[in-house]
Design a protein around this motif. Structure first.
Motif, PDB file in Angstrom:
ATOM      1  N   ASP A   1      81.977 -33.325 -66.457  1.00 30.60           N
ATOM      2  CA  ASP A   1      81.450 -33.159 -65.111  1.00 30.60           C
ATOM      3  C   ASP A   1      80.318 -32.117 -65.170  1.00 30.60           C
ATOM      4  OD1 ASP A   1      82.072 -33.130 -61.952  1.00 30.60           O
ATOM      5  OD2 ASP A   1      81.714 -31.075 -62.636  1.00 30.60           O
ATOM      6  N   LYS A   2      79.231 -32.393 -64.475  1.00 34.54           N
ATOM      7  CA  LYS A   2      78.039 -31.553 -64.631  1.00 34.54           C
ATOM      8  C   LYS A   2      78.305 -30.078 -64.287  1.00 34.54           C
ATOM      9  CE  LYS A   2      73.150 -32.002 -64.200  1.00 34.54           C
ATOM     10  NZ  LYS A   2      72.013 -32.595 -63.570  1.00 34.54           N
ATOM     11  N   GLU A   3      78.993 -29.855 -63.162  1.00 34.91           N
ATOM     12  CA  GLU A   3      79.218 -28.474 -62.743  1.00 34.91           C
ATOM     13  C   GLU A   3      80.238 -27.792 -63.656  1.00 34.91           C
ATOM     14  OE1 GLU A   3      80.962 -27.917 -58.874  1.00 34.91           O
ATOM     15  OE2 GLU A   3      81.029 -25.757 -59.317  1.00 34.91           O
ATOM     16  N   LEU A   4      81.309 -28.490 -63.987  1.00 34.80           N
ATOM     17  CA  LEU A   4      82.374 -27.867 -64.787  1.00 34.80           C
ATOM     18  C   LEU A   4      81.929 -27.593 -66.224  1.00 34.80           C
ATOM     19  CD1 LEU A   4      85.519 -29.867 -63.545  1.00 34.80           C
ATOM     20  CD2 LEU A   4      84.689 -27.635 -62.784  1.00 34.80           C
TER      21      LEU A   4
ATOM     22  N   SER B   1      84.050 -24.450 -68.852  1.00 32.65           N
ATOM     23  CA  SER B   1      82.955 -23.589 -69.319  1.00 32.65           C
ATOM     24  C   SER B   1      81.910 -23.263 -68.247  1.00 32.65           C
ATOM     25  CB  SER B   1      82.242 -24.255 -70.492  1.00 32.65           C
ATOM     26  OG  SER B   1      83.149 -24.507 -71.516  1.00 32.65           O
ATOM     27  N   GLY B   2      81.618 -24.233 -67.389  1.00 31.32           N
ATOM     28  CA  GLY B   2      80.588 -24.029 -66.373  1.00 31.32           C
ATOM     29  C   GLY B   2      80.962 -22.960 -65.361  1.00 31.32           C
ATOM     30  N   LEU B   3      82.246 -22.554 -65.337  1.00 31.80           N
ATOM     31  CA  LEU B   3      82.703 -21.543 -64.371  1.00 31.80           C
ATOM     32  C   LEU B   3      82.899 -20.177 -65.020  1.00 31.80           C
ATOM     33  CD1 LEU B   3      85.471 -23.707 -62.588  1.00 31.80           C
ATOM     34  CD2 LEU B   3      83.030 -23.614 -62.088  1.00 31.80           C
ATOM     35  N   HIS B   4      82.797 -20.085 -66.344  1.00 33.43           N
ATOM     36  CA  HIS B   4      83.099 -18.819 -67.033  1.00 33.43           C
ATOM     37  C   HIS B   4      82.279 -17.659 -66.489  1.00 33.43           C
ATOM     38  CE1 HIS B   4      84.730 -20.855 -70.961  1.00 33.43           C
ATOM     39  NE2 HIS B   4      85.472 -21.082 -69.903  1.00 33.43           N
TER      40      HIS B   4
END
Ligand SMILES: NC(=O)c1ccc[n+]([C@@H]2O[C@H](COP(=O)([O-])OP(=O)(O)OC[C@H]3O[C@@H](n4cnc5c(N)ncnc54)[C@H](O)[C@@H]3O)[C@@H](O)[C@H]2O)c1
Length: 358
Positions: free
Chosen positions: A167-170, A75-78
């Motif tokens: 994971d915080k970034e992901l 989700s963090g990369l969407h």
């Protein structure tokens, strides 16, 4: 009709199962390539589906002359991937959540407007027959004026251990409210017509994720020392027309049910609906009165392949030039509420909501 050339970005569990497979069965779509940064996953999926494989989605779009992508990365990369794809002139189906924050969501929606490309959010839950039945009740006036809604999506023990989710970034640095709370909120907003929210208050808690003794079932494992996300969230939202909404969601909570349970209730002055299921609603009832009697009714719902309905709707909106049923603007409303609940939790105050312009 010429087939739409599609590539799937992120072919892990959800991307393979709920994007790639249904796309291979969708009329007027041709999946020509997939992209995943994990080489082993990529090789496996390419072999299974006989498609080209890439570790870089930009290269995939160029080399394969793609017209559309389906994005199911963490989700963090969407947001970042969706914006880049839209700017490269391809239509995008983006899994939920569209972004980790309202600001990210707004950027994706703006990118789709500027590129004049279809943007659809991958809430496969929207294609549930139970939800469609509820919508029919609302649209035909059987509920009257909805004035209160309640949503509940709670796991007794279900913190997802994969880095994708914690994971915080992901994960985008947000926990259960963003991950599964968004489903129940979206179900309610869809049923009540995406009314304009005016304020929200809420509280989020981390009660299980940091406990080294936490009992784990089949949702994977994680390092409690590095766990930084909320595992419970509650919110209360008010809307412009006076409707209010309460939401409870948890990755872990000391509740009576063993499996993940979703419940939804919408009260109107002529009737109410109660539904249950998981992310997607599976059963629904309608509760009202005749002149002299109270009555309950339950529809006989058909089976449906929800992810397939989702990919069909995406491709149809491209080939027929129609608005997709799950729009970016709906996610602007959804994420304005999610952001306000997080803000209220950290400030301890009710937060006014002003929707941004696009
Ligand atoms: N709608 C649903 O019911 C549902 C259910 C589960 C997951 N999801 C969503 O789907 C998304 C993925 O979840 P999942 O369970 O499939 O996770 P996953 O970890 O199984 O898969 C994610 C995949 O994305 C790949 N990836 C990571 N960065 C990438 C990049 N930059 N480019 C290309 N590939 C990249 C990973 O290697 C992995 O294979 C999440 O946003 C999650 O919220 C939705």
């Amino acid at each position: 009709m010429a087939e739409v050339r599609v590539g799937v970005i992120g072919v892990g569990g959800h991307g393979r199962g709920r994007h790639l497979i249904p796309l291979t069965r969708t009329p007027n779509a041709r999946v020509v390539a997939v992209c995943d940064t994990d080489q082993a996953t990529l090789n496996r999926v390419c072999q299974e589906f006989h498609v080209a494989g890439y570790t870089d989605f930009r290269e995939m779009i160029e080399r394969e002359s793609l017209e559309a992508v389906s994005i199911a990365t963490p989700s963090g990369l969407h947001y970042r991937i969706a914006v880049e794809c839209l700017r490269r002139g391809v239509h995008a189906l983006v899994d939920k959540p569209l972004g980790a924050s309202l600001q990210e969501v707004v950027e994706v929606v703006r990118a789709s407007v500027h590129a004049n490309k279809v943007l659809m959010v991958g809430f496969w839950s929207r294609f549930s027959p139970a939800l469609r039945y509820g919508l029919e009740l609302v649209e035909t006036g059987m509920l009257g004026e909805p004035y209160y809604a309640y949503g509940y999506l709670v796991r007794r023990r279900g913190i997802p251990g994969k880095p994708t989710f914690i994971d915080k970034e992901l994960s985008g640095g947000r926990g259960v409210l963003l991950d599964i709370g968004c489903y129940m909120l979206d179900n309610i907003l869809a049923l009540t017509g995406f009314r304009k929210p005016v304020s929200a208050s809420g509280a989020v808690y981390t009660k299980f994720g940091r406990d080294p003794e936490e009992i784990k079932f089949n949702w994977g494992t994680w390092d409690p020392g590095k766990f930084e996300l909320e595992d419970f969230a509650a919110g209360f939202v008010k809307f412009e027309n006076g409707m209010s909404l309460a939401l409870e969601t948890a990755w872990a909570a000391n509740v009576s049910h063993r499996e993940e349970v979703g419940r939804l209730r919408i009260l109107g002055d002529k009737g109410g609906v109660e539904a249950e299921g998981h992310e997607a609603l599976q059963g629904i009832g309608y509760y009202s009165r005749t002149k002299h009697f109270l009555f309950d009714s339950k529809p006989i719902l058909p089976n449906a392949d929800l992810p397939l309905e989702m990919t069909k709707a995406f491709i149809k909106s491209i080939t027929e030039g129609v608005e997709p049923p799950v729009t970016g603007w709906q996610s602007v409303i959804l994420h304005s509420i999610i952001d306000a609940i997080y803000e209220s939790s950290s400030t301890g105050k009710e937060v006014r909501i002003t929707l941004p312009g696009i």
